[in-house]
Motif scaffolding. Structure first.
Motif, PDB file in Angstrom:
ATOM      1  N   PHE A 156      12.469   3.732  -3.187  1.00  0.00           N
ATOM      2  CA  PHE A 156      12.997   2.502  -2.958  1.00  0.00           C
ATOM      3  C   PHE A 156      14.363   2.077  -2.651  1.00  0.00           C
ATOM      4  CE2 PHE A 156      13.960  -2.130  -3.926  1.00  0.00           C
ATOM      5  CZ  PHE A 156      13.015  -2.670  -3.408  1.00  0.00           C
ATOM      6  N   LEU A 157      15.101   2.953  -3.342  1.00  0.00           N
ATOM      7  CA  LEU A 157      16.664   2.965  -3.256  1.00  0.00           C
ATOM      8  C   LEU A 157      17.205   3.632  -2.047  1.00  0.00           C
ATOM      9  CD1 LEU A 157      17.897   3.863  -6.839  1.00  0.00           C
ATOM     10  CD2 LEU A 157      17.607   1.390  -5.539  1.00  0.00           C
ATOM     11  N   ASP A 158      16.501   4.647  -1.548  1.00  0.00           N
ATOM     12  CA  ASP A 158      16.359   5.446  -0.345  1.00  0.00           C
ATOM     13  C   ASP A 158      16.331   4.397   0.904  1.00  0.00           C
ATOM     14  OD1 ASP A 158      17.053   7.768  -1.736  1.00  0.00           O
ATOM     15  OD2 ASP A 158      15.094   8.563  -1.381  1.00  0.00           O
ATOM     16  N   ASP A 159      15.339   3.518   0.907  1.00  0.00           N
ATOM     17  CA  ASP A 159      14.996   2.905   1.737  1.00  0.00           C
ATOM     18  C   ASP A 159      15.897   1.818   1.953  1.00  0.00           C
ATOM     19  OD1 ASP A 159      12.607   4.120   2.501  1.00  0.00           O
ATOM     20  OD2 ASP A 159      11.343   2.256   1.855  1.00  0.00           O
ATOM     21  N   ILE A 160      16.612   1.169   0.945  1.00  0.00           N
ATOM     22  CA  ILE A 160      17.645   0.316   0.874  1.00  0.00           C
ATOM     23  C   ILE A 160      18.834   0.892   1.762  1.00  0.00           C
ATOM     24  CG2 ILE A 160      19.203  -0.962  -0.538  1.00  0.00           C
ATOM     25  CD1 ILE A 160      17.200  -1.331  -2.614  1.00  0.00           C
ATOM     26  N   ARG A 161      19.360   2.026   1.277  1.00  0.00           N
ATOM     27  CA  ARG A 161      20.213   2.891   1.963  1.00  0.00           C
ATOM     28  C   ARG A 161      20.087   3.217   3.449  1.00  0.00           C
ATOM     29  NH1 ARG A 161      19.999   6.903  -0.922  1.00  0.00           N
ATOM     30  NH2 ARG A 161      19.364   8.279   0.576  1.00  0.00           N
ATOM     31  N   ARG A 162      19.106   3.363   3.764  1.00  0.00           N
ATOM     32  CA  ARG A 162      18.577   3.577   5.183  1.00  0.00           C
ATOM     33  C   ARG A 162      18.434   2.473   6.047  1.00  0.00           C
ATOM     34  NH1 ARG A 162      14.141   8.558   3.863  1.00  0.00           N
ATOM     35  NH2 ARG A 162      15.411   9.964   3.219  1.00  0.00           N
ATOM     36  N   HIS A 163      17.849   1.489   5.456  1.00  0.00           N
ATOM     37  CA  HIS A 163      17.356   0.508   6.242  1.00  0.00           C
ATOM     38  C   HIS A 163      18.079  -1.035   5.598  1.00  0.00           C
ATOM     39  CE1 HIS A 163      14.914   2.891   8.488  1.00  0.00           C
ATOM     40  NE2 HIS A 163      14.457   3.295   7.507  1.00  0.00           N
ATOM     41  N   VAL A 165       2.425 -17.653  -5.740  1.00  0.00           N
ATOM     42  CA  VAL A 165       3.097 -16.044  -5.788  1.00  0.00           C
ATOM     43  C   VAL A 165       1.835 -15.289  -6.066  1.00  0.00           C
ATOM     44  CG1 VAL A 165       4.605 -14.643  -6.820  1.00  0.00           C
ATOM     45  CG2 VAL A 165       5.359 -16.990  -6.534  1.00  0.00           C
ATOM     46  N   PHE A 166       1.549 -14.367  -5.286  1.00  0.00           N
ATOM     47  CA  PHE A 166       0.504 -13.377  -5.205  1.00  0.00           C
ATOM     48  C   PHE A 166       0.851 -12.223  -5.487  1.00  0.00           C
ATOM     49  CE2 PHE A 166      -0.679 -16.853  -2.205  1.00  0.00           C
ATOM     50  CZ  PHE A 166      -1.780 -17.263  -2.727  1.00  0.00           C
ATOM     51  N   LEU A 167       0.013 -11.497  -6.523  1.00  0.00           N
ATOM     52  CA  LEU A 167       0.284 -10.020  -6.820  1.00  0.00           C
ATOM     53  C   LEU A 167      -0.129  -9.377  -5.592  1.00  0.00           C
ATOM     54  CD1 LEU A 167       0.984  -7.658  -8.522  1.00  0.00           C
ATOM     55  CD2 LEU A 167      -1.078  -7.950  -9.631  1.00  0.00           C
ATOM     56  N   ALA A 168       0.675  -8.495  -4.871  1.00  0.00           N
ATOM     57  CA  ALA A 168       0.056  -7.743  -3.641  1.00  0.00           C
ATOM     58  C   ALA A 168       0.024  -6.223  -3.821  1.00  0.00           C
ATOM     59  CB  ALA A 168       1.549  -7.910  -2.756  1.00  0.00           C
ATOM     60  N   GLY A 169      -0.068  -5.863  -5.283  1.00  0.00           N
ATOM     61  CA  GLY A 169      -0.234  -4.441  -5.405  1.00  0.00           C
ATOM     62  C   GLY A 169       1.151  -3.685  -6.224  1.00  0.00           C
ATOM     63  N   CYS A 170       0.544  -2.769  -6.829  1.00  0.00           N
ATOM     64  CA  CYS A 170       1.766  -2.081  -7.588  1.00  0.00           C
ATOM     65  C   CYS A 170       1.762  -0.646  -7.262  1.00  0.00           C
ATOM     66  CB  CYS A 170       1.304  -2.082  -9.124  1.00  0.00           C
ATOM     67  SG  CYS A 170       1.162  -3.921  -9.778  1.00  0.00           S
ATOM     68  N   SER A 171       3.050  -0.014  -7.560  1.00  0.00           N
ATOM     69  CA  SER A 171       3.365   1.461  -7.427  1.00  0.00           C
ATOM     70  C   SER A 171       2.682   2.198  -8.593  1.00  0.00           C
ATOM     71  CB  SER A 171       4.619   1.575  -6.930  1.00  0.00           C
ATOM     72  OG  SER A 171       4.858   3.227  -6.985  1.00  0.00           O
ATOM     73  N   LEU A 172       1.756   2.807  -8.685  1.00  0.00           N
ATOM     74  CA  LEU A 172       0.843   3.370  -9.862  1.00  0.00           C
ATOM     75  C   LEU A 172       1.813   4.336 -10.230  1.00  0.00           C
ATOM     76  CD1 LEU A 172      -2.787   3.455  -8.805  1.00  0.00           C
ATOM     77  CD2 LEU A 172      -1.525   1.667 -10.140  1.00  0.00           C
ATOM     78  N   GLU A 173       2.522   5.101  -9.544  1.00  0.00           N
ATOM     79  CA  GLU A 173       3.440   6.226  -9.883  1.00  0.00           C
ATOM     80  C   GLU A 173       4.635   5.770 -10.789  1.00  0.00           C
ATOM     81  OE1 GLU A 173       5.688   7.627  -5.838  1.00  0.00           O
ATOM     82  OE2 GLU A 173       3.587   8.223  -5.975  1.00  0.00           O
ATOM     83  N   THR A 193       0.867  -1.166   0.126  1.00  0.00           N
ATOM     84  CA  THR A 193      -0.051   0.036   0.037  1.00  0.00           C
ATOM     85  C   THR A 193       0.862   1.302   0.080  1.00  0.00           C
ATOM     86  OG1 THR A 193      -0.098  -0.248   2.222  1.00  0.00           O
ATOM     87  CG2 THR A 193      -2.128  -1.202   1.169  1.00  0.00           C
ATOM     88  N   GLY A 194       2.202   1.208  -0.359  1.00  0.00           N
ATOM     89  CA  GLY A 194       3.033   2.140  -0.158  1.00  0.00           C
ATOM     90  C   GLY A 194       4.293   1.780   0.349  1.00  0.00           C
ATOM     91  N   ARG A 195       5.512   2.613   0.531  1.00  0.00           N
ATOM     92  CA  ARG A 195       6.502   2.278   0.872  1.00  0.00           C
ATOM     93  C   ARG A 195       6.488   1.858   2.444  1.00  0.00           C
ATOM     94  NH1 ARG A 195      10.146   7.583   0.549  1.00  0.00           N
ATOM     95  NH2 ARG A 195      11.721   6.408   1.685  1.00  0.00           N
ATOM     96  N   GLU A 196       5.544   2.463   3.182  1.00  0.00           N
ATOM     97  CA  GLU A 196       5.504   1.769   4.770  1.00  0.00           C
ATOM     98  C   GLU A 196       5.126   0.474   4.867  1.00  0.00           C
ATOM     99  OE1 GLU A 196       3.589   4.335   3.270  1.00  0.00           O
ATOM    100  OE2 GLU A 196       4.570   6.217   3.697  1.00  0.00           O
ATOM    101  N   SER A 197       4.494  -0.039   3.986  1.00  0.00           N
ATOM    102  CA  SER A 197       4.081  -1.462   4.025  1.00  0.00           C
ATOM    103  C   SER A 197       5.251  -2.298   3.794  1.00  0.00           C
ATOM    104  CB  SER A 197       3.182  -1.810   2.899  1.00  0.00           C
ATOM    105  OG  SER A 197       3.488  -1.441   1.472  1.00  0.00           O
ATOM    106  N   LEU A 198       6.459  -2.004   3.584  1.00  0.00           N
ATOM    107  CA  LEU A 198       7.613  -2.916   3.411  1.00  0.00           C
ATOM    108  C   LEU A 198       8.202  -2.994   4.670  1.00  0.00           C
ATOM    109  CD1 LEU A 198       9.077  -1.611  -0.188  1.00  0.00           C
ATOM    110  CD2 LEU A 198       7.689  -3.586   0.269  1.00  0.00           C
ATOM    111  N   THR A 199       7.866  -2.054   5.748  1.00  0.00           N
ATOM    112  CA  THR A 199       8.640  -2.136   6.869  1.00  0.00           C
ATOM    113  C   THR A 199       8.908  -3.444   7.589  1.00  0.00           C
ATOM    114  OG1 THR A 199       7.821   0.227   7.364  1.00  0.00           O
ATOM    115  CG2 THR A 199       8.580  -0.945   9.043  1.00  0.00           C
TER     116      THR A 199
END
Length: 268
Positions: free
Chosen positions: A152-159, A207-215, A130-136
């Motif tokens: 996505f790359l920012d999240d990899i660098r930070r976490h 394997v389930f499609l869990a959603g897409c990043s529309l942007e 549902t957005g980047r927060e859902s990857l937490t």
């Protein structure tokens, strides 16, 4: 006073004919030896194993367009980062499956390879992106060097502890295997690509499609080397005209059916 004429211009018609034959004998082999080197990592249904019966529809497009023009198409499977480096330096001519944003210094034809949306997949049918927060709360796999959005790359660098990087020729296949083994809980990818490899691995029902990043929906292209701009522009023009011909004659649809796909552009 009579002007002396060079013997060549006083030769009979058959002399001119022999001259044309000589040109054909020596010039055509040179054109036939013109080679186009194509590289990418394995990313079906766009491109797969070189020399196989299903090299991928992007490779088959290149062969259909260039080989009928007298070129030899040499397709090599390389890790993505090396493939980009080889095309940028001129050691290879064409990269399969790039976006304009990720490689702004490359030459791009007008014709795309279709659209690629960033989607997320999981073995847990209840998990949703549902957005980047859902990857937490999950460990996410990704392929080193592939194009991902900045967030996505920012999240990899930070976490970094929440991500698992893979690289190499078959990185995407191994990432899917890690998902099936539970070593990662989520993987990002194009719907067409994940669907293809999941079916190959017998995981299409798991394997389930869990959603897409529309942007993060982008057009994919063949990207041509910036090392020789005139040559790359020439090849790009051949590609545009060739794909138009494949599309208008129905050959493109015939080629795509082999991979269970349809043309991404509706022909009027």
């Amino acid at each position: 006073m009579e002007t002396e004429t060079h013997p060549f211009f006083r030769a009979p018609a058959r002399g001119l004919a022999w001259c044309l034959v000589w040109c054909l004998v020596w010039c055509l082999p040179a054109l036939a030896k013109e080679r186009v080197v194509v590289v990418s990592d394995s990313w079906m249904p766009y491109n797969g194993t070189p020399g196989s019966s299903r090299e991928g529809y992007a490779v088959e497009i290149l062969r259909a367009v260039f080989e009928r023009r007298g070129f030899t198409v040499e397709y090599r499977e390389l890790p993505w980062k090396r493939a980009v480096r080889d095309v940028r330096s001129g050691r290879a001519d064409i990269l399969i499956g790039a976006t304009r944003d990720e490689l702004p210094d490359f030459i791009f034809p007008k014709t795309s390879l279709g659209r690629s949306e960033l989607c997320f997949f999981s073995m847990d049918g209840s998990w949703r992106f549902t957005g980047r927060e859902s990857l937490t709360g999950v460990v996410t796999g990704f392929v080193q060097g592939h194009s991902y959005p900045r967030w996505f790359l920012d999240d990899i660098r930070r976490h970094p502890e929440r991500f698992h990087a893979l690289h190499g020729d078959d990185a995407f296949v191994r990432m899917l295997a890690m998902l099936a083994e539970g070593r990662v809980q989520v993987i990002p990818g194009s719907r067409a690509v994940v669907d293809f490899y999941a079916q190959q691995a017998g995981l299409e029902d798991r394997v389930f499609l869990a959603g897409c990043s529309l942007e993060d929906d982008h057009e994919l292209f063949f990207a041509l080397s910036p090392a020789d701009m005139p040559r790359s522009r020439l090849l790009a023009g051949i590609l545009d005209r060739g794909v138009d011909t494949l599309r208008n004659t129905g050959h493109l649809n015939h080629l795509l059916i082999k991979y269970g796909l349809k043309d991404w552009i509706k022909v009027r």
